[in-house]
Design a protein around this motif. Structure first.
Motif, short mmCIF file in Angstrom:
data_model
loop_
_atom_site.label_atom_id
_atom_site.label_comp_id
_atom_site.label_asym_id
_atom_site.label_seq_id
_atom_site.Cartn_x
_atom_site.Cartn_y
_atom_site.Cartn_z
N GLU A 161 0.81 -1.22 0.00
CA GLU A 161 0.00 0.00 0.00
C GLU A 161 0.85 1.27 0.00
OE1 GLU A 161 -2.65 -0.14 3.34
OE2 GLU A 161 -3.80 -1.81 2.49
N SER A 197 -4.06 4.46 0.84
CA SER A 197 -4.08 3.01 0.65
C SER A 197 -4.89 2.57 -0.56
CB SER A 197 -4.59 2.32 1.91
OG SER A 197 -5.90 2.74 2.19
N LYS A 253 -2.34 0.68 -4.51
CA LYS A 253 -1.74 -0.54 -3.97
C LYS A 253 -1.03 -1.31 -5.08
CE LYS A 253 -3.00 -4.39 -0.92
NZ LYS A 253 -2.12 -5.36 -1.51
#
Ligand code: FES
Length: 118
Positions: free
Chosen positions: A93, A98, A101
């Motif tokens: 990530e 996040s 990724k």
């Protein structure tokens, strides 16, 4: 169906080191960090840079009091050499968002050999 691909031996991949190899047309890097092995694609999701050729670093963070800065020297963050995006090699990530990724892969150890499952 996934299969196992030998990438190195445990003697070759010392703490903080990496090996980059090609498996079924995909460049994949395996990192050893504190005795754990982590495999991620050598592909930055920003503009397809060679992410895993970048520098491994720790992390600067602000303490819970919101004032004091500290540095976690657990070097598990890779900096993309093209534009500096930072990713956690243990989960793929981006450390700032996040939703960005990098693909990760399972790693297995057998008889001191390191395998990536892909
Ligand atoms: S290609 Fe990796 S930060 Fe731009």
């Amino acid at each position: 169906m996934p299969s196992k691909h030998k990438v190195a031996t445990t003697d070759e991949l010392t703490d903080g080191s990496r090996v980059i190899t090609e498996i079924n047309g995909q460049e994949i890097a395996v990192f050893q960090i504190d005795g754990e092995y982590h495999a991620i694609a050598n592909y930055c999701v920003h503009q397809a840079g060679p992410l895993c050729e970048g520098k491994l670093t720790g992390e600067t963070y602000v303490e819970d009091n919101g004032w004091d800065w500290n540095y976690d020297d657990d070097e598990k963050h890779i900096t993309c050499p093209w534009h500096g995006w930072l990713f956690d090699v243990t989960n793929g990530e981006n450390i700032h968002n996040s939703k960005y990724k990098v693909p990760t892969y399972n790693v297995e150890i057998e008889n001191e050999s390191i395998f990536v499952v892909r």
